[in-house]
Every structure is written in structure tokens, then in C-alpha cells.
Design a protein around this motif. Structure first.
Motif, PDB file in Angstrom:
ATOM      1  N   ALA A 173      53.733 -12.335 -22.872  1.00 43.15           N
ATOM      2  CA  ALA A 173      52.306 -12.052 -24.034  1.00 43.15           C
ATOM      3  C   ALA A 173      51.842 -12.262 -22.496  1.00 43.15           C
ATOM      4  O   ALA A 173      51.200 -11.646 -21.695  1.00 43.15           O
ATOM      5  CB  ALA A 173      51.945 -12.212 -25.491  1.00 43.15           C
ATOM      6  N   ARG A 174      50.888 -13.306 -23.283  1.00 47.77           N
ATOM      7  CA  ARG A 174      50.411 -14.404 -22.204  1.00 47.77           C
ATOM      8  C   ARG A 174      50.508 -16.019 -22.260  1.00 47.77           C
ATOM      9  O   ARG A 174      50.312 -16.474 -22.788  1.00 47.77           O
ATOM     10  CB  ARG A 174      48.992 -14.311 -22.522  1.00 47.77           C
ATOM     11  N   ARG A 175      50.180 -16.240 -20.957  1.00 48.43           N
ATOM     12  CA  ARG A 175      50.268 -17.422 -20.794  1.00 48.43           C
ATOM     13  C   ARG A 175      51.403 -18.019 -21.362  1.00 48.43           C
ATOM     14  O   ARG A 175      52.612 -17.072 -21.337  1.00 48.43           O
ATOM     15  CB  ARG A 175      49.236 -18.707 -21.132  1.00 48.43           C
ATOM     16  N   MET A 176      51.834 -19.236 -22.168  1.00 50.13           N
ATOM     17  CA  MET A 176      52.863 -19.447 -22.855  1.00 50.13           C
ATOM     18  C   MET A 176      52.989 -18.929 -24.336  1.00 50.13           C
ATOM     19  O   MET A 176      54.090 -18.991 -25.175  1.00 50.13           O
ATOM     20  CB  MET A 176      53.064 -21.409 -23.221  1.00 50.13           C
ATOM     21  N   GLU A 177      52.523 -17.892 -24.299  1.00 54.67           N
ATOM     22  CA  GLU A 177      53.050 -16.362 -26.492  1.00 54.67           C
ATOM     23  C   GLU A 177      54.332 -15.595 -25.894  1.00 54.67           C
ATOM     24  O   GLU A 177      53.776 -15.144 -24.381  1.00 54.67           O
ATOM     25  CB  GLU A 177      51.199 -16.359 -26.008  1.00 54.67           C
ATOM     26  N   VAL A 178      54.236 -15.237 -26.306  1.00 52.18           N
ATOM     27  CA  VAL A 178      55.672 -14.184 -26.507  1.00 52.18           C
ATOM     28  C   VAL A 178      55.844 -13.970 -27.878  1.00 52.18           C
ATOM     29  O   VAL A 178      55.264 -14.571 -28.734  1.00 52.18           O
ATOM     30  CB  VAL A 178      56.468 -15.213 -26.275  1.00 52.18           C
ATOM     31  N   TYR A 179      56.202 -12.412 -27.864  1.00 48.13           N
ATOM     32  CA  TYR A 179      56.111 -11.721 -29.209  1.00 48.13           C
ATOM     33  C   TYR A 179      57.713 -11.513 -29.397  1.00 48.13           C
ATOM     34  O   TYR A 179      58.486 -11.446 -28.898  1.00 48.13           O
ATOM     35  CB  TYR A 179      55.020 -10.040 -28.679  1.00 48.13           C
ATOM     36  N   ALA A 180      58.057 -12.442 -30.780  1.00 45.77           N
ATOM     37  CA  ALA A 180      59.332 -12.644 -30.851  1.00 45.77           C
ATOM     38  C   ALA A 180      59.722 -12.169 -32.839  1.00 45.77           C
ATOM     39  O   ALA A 180      59.622 -11.638 -33.541  1.00 45.77           O
ATOM     40  CB  ALA A 180      59.637 -13.800 -30.358  1.00 45.77           C
ATOM     41  N   ALA A 181      60.939 -12.512 -32.686  1.00 44.35           N
ATOM     42  CA  ALA A 181      61.923 -11.776 -34.053  1.00 44.35           C
ATOM     43  C   ALA A 181      62.952 -12.651 -33.654  1.00 44.35           C
ATOM     44  O   ALA A 181      63.504 -12.883 -32.738  1.00 44.35           O
ATOM     45  CB  ALA A 181      61.432 -10.678 -34.039  1.00 44.35           C
ATOM     46  N   VAL A 182      63.904 -13.142 -34.536  1.00 45.23           N
ATOM     47  CA  VAL A 182      65.036 -14.207 -34.932  1.00 45.23           C
ATOM     48  C   VAL A 182      66.117 -12.659 -35.964  1.00 45.23           C
ATOM     49  O   VAL A 182      65.288 -11.661 -37.188  1.00 45.23           O
ATOM     50  CB  VAL A 182      64.879 -14.410 -35.020  1.00 45.23           C
ATOM     51  N   LEU A 183      66.620 -12.014 -35.002  1.00 43.29           N
ATOM     52  CA  LEU A 183      67.466 -11.035 -36.044  1.00 43.29           C
ATOM     53  C   LEU A 183      69.179 -11.388 -36.458  1.00 43.29           C
ATOM     54  O   LEU A 183      69.680 -12.363 -35.155  1.00 43.29           O
ATOM     55  CB  LEU A 183      67.738  -9.494 -35.395  1.00 43.29           C
TER      56      LEU A 183
END
Length: 231
Positions: free
Chosen positions: A118-128
């Protein structure tokens, strides 16, 4: 059943054609060029190489996000346009869920955390889990040393995707954190696999109202102030 799948969640694009027996044709093209410049040609070529015409398609499957704002907008707009032109239903698949399917067979018993930058230290995430069921729903995560520690104390977790590079220095020393050497990108191949299940269950979207899963509002950079001419 004949499905055309599209993924433009990150830079570049991916297209695949599936029927009830599995994958028939696929193209994955990740370059610095825009998705819109390549997508139409890849769709036409994939359907042709599978031995069909666009009119033979039974449904359009699109990766709904999260991901690049521009990429998702291109993919969803293209998919909706095809649905209107061909009078076909639309199926939408979570990008991260499709990514997790790429690795499930290689890490039995593990949890999977696909990440999109995403931006800087951000991510789009999920756990499966290894059945492709959500353990933690899709969210925007600002990475730090305590991220995912609750899961890592109990299970081995595979972190991957273009956002995983941000968290590797923070988590790689944990014995339960796994970082595959291979670069895993979103792909229409697994979007189509999940689309096949959705088609069989008649899980279709409202074409008119459907929007990409942006996860958060688009943030455009602040305009630069015009320089003042000193007399």
C-alpha cells in the motif's frame, strides 16, 4: 461452463480462460505499462488460443481487490463492459484469497498471509488457512514488530506478495514466519479457479452497482504550490 478471468490488482495484468475441466489458456504480463494498454489484446488472444470466441463465454470473473486503485478500476470497468456487451453475468473474487490459493498445496497445515503493498509501512493483507478459508479478513495493516504475533505463536505463517518485503525485516527472525523465495503475484489463474466455484453456486454480482474493493479511499498527492516570481 466457460469463464474469462481478469486480474489487474497490481501493475500489469493477468488473463485466464477456464472451463469445467480446468485451465485452458492464461497470460500473465507484469510490466511498467498500464493495464488498459494490454488487457484487451490479452483477453482476445487467450480466448482465441483456447479455441473459442468471446461470445462463447458464460461469465466474466474479475479480481475485485484490494490492490492498485488505478489497476482495479481498469479491470472492473473492462469486466463490466464485457458483461454488458455480451449479456453475461459478473463474478468478483477477492485478490488476496486467490493469491493464497497459489501456495496452499505447497505448505500443508500452514496459514497464509498474502500482502499487497500500500503506502509507507502499510499493506493490504488477509490470513487464510490451507482450505482457503479466511482466518483474518482483509484489512489495511501498518506493519510493526508486533504484527501477526498472536498467530505466529500458534502456527507457521507464510508471508508473500509484493507487500511482504516490508514485513520481512520485522518478522523473519520468528521461527514460525516463512517467506518463500519465489515472488508471488496476483494471477487470473487462481481467480478463475475460485470463479468456477462461484459460477457453480450462482454467486453473481449486480453489474450496474458493483464497484472495486478499494479497501480505503484513494489518496492523491497534494498539488505542488506554484513558485512565486520575486520582482
Amino acid at each position: 461452463m466457460l469463464l474469462l478471468s481478469i486480474d489487474t490488482s497490481i501493475r500489469g495484468c493477468s488473463v485466464a480462460v477456464h472451463n469445467e475441466t480446468g485451465l485452458l489458456a492464461a497470460y500473465d504480463l507484469f510490466t511498467d505499462k498500464s493495464s488498459s494498454a494490454m488487457l484487451t489484446s490479452l483477453m482476445r488472444d487467450s480466448v482465441t488460443h483456447a479455441g473459442f470466441e468471446l461470445s462463447d463465454i458464460d461469465a466474466i470473473v474479475v479480481a475485485k481487490g484490494p490492490g492498485s486503485y488505478t489497476g482495479l478500476r481498469v479491470g472492473v470497468s473492462t469486466a463490466k463492459g464485457l458483461c454488458y456487451a455480451l449479456d453475461k453475468p459478473l463474478i468478483a473474487i477477492n485478490t488476496l484469497q486467490a493469491m493464497a490459493m497459489q501456495l496452499a498445496a505447497f505448505f500443508p497445515g500452514h496459514l497464509f498471509c498474502p500482502m499487497i503493498d500500500a503506502r509507507r509501512m502499510e499493506v493490504y493483507a488477509a490470513v487464510l488457512d490451507d482450505t482457503n478459508a479466511f482466518v483474518q479478513e482483509t484489512q489495511a495493516v501498518i506493519m510493526n514488530e508486533t504484527s501477526f504475533q498472536d498467530l505466529l505463536t500458534e502456527r507457521r505463517v507464510v508471508f508473500f506478495g509484493d507487500g511482504a518485503a516490508k514485513c520481512k525485516p520485522l518478522l523473519e527472525k520468528h521461527p514460525n514466519a516463512v517467506f518463500p523465495a519465489e515472488d508471488i503475484k496476483p494471477s487470473a489463474r487462481t481467480v478463475g479457479q475460485l470463479g468456477t466455484i462461484a459460477f457453480q453456486n450462482s454467486q453473481f454480482e449486480n453489474v450496474a452497482s458493483f464497484e472495486p474493493y478499494y479497501l480505503k479511499d484513494f489518496m492523491s498527492p497534494a498539488p505542488r504550490k506554484a513558485s512565486t516570481l520575486v520582482q
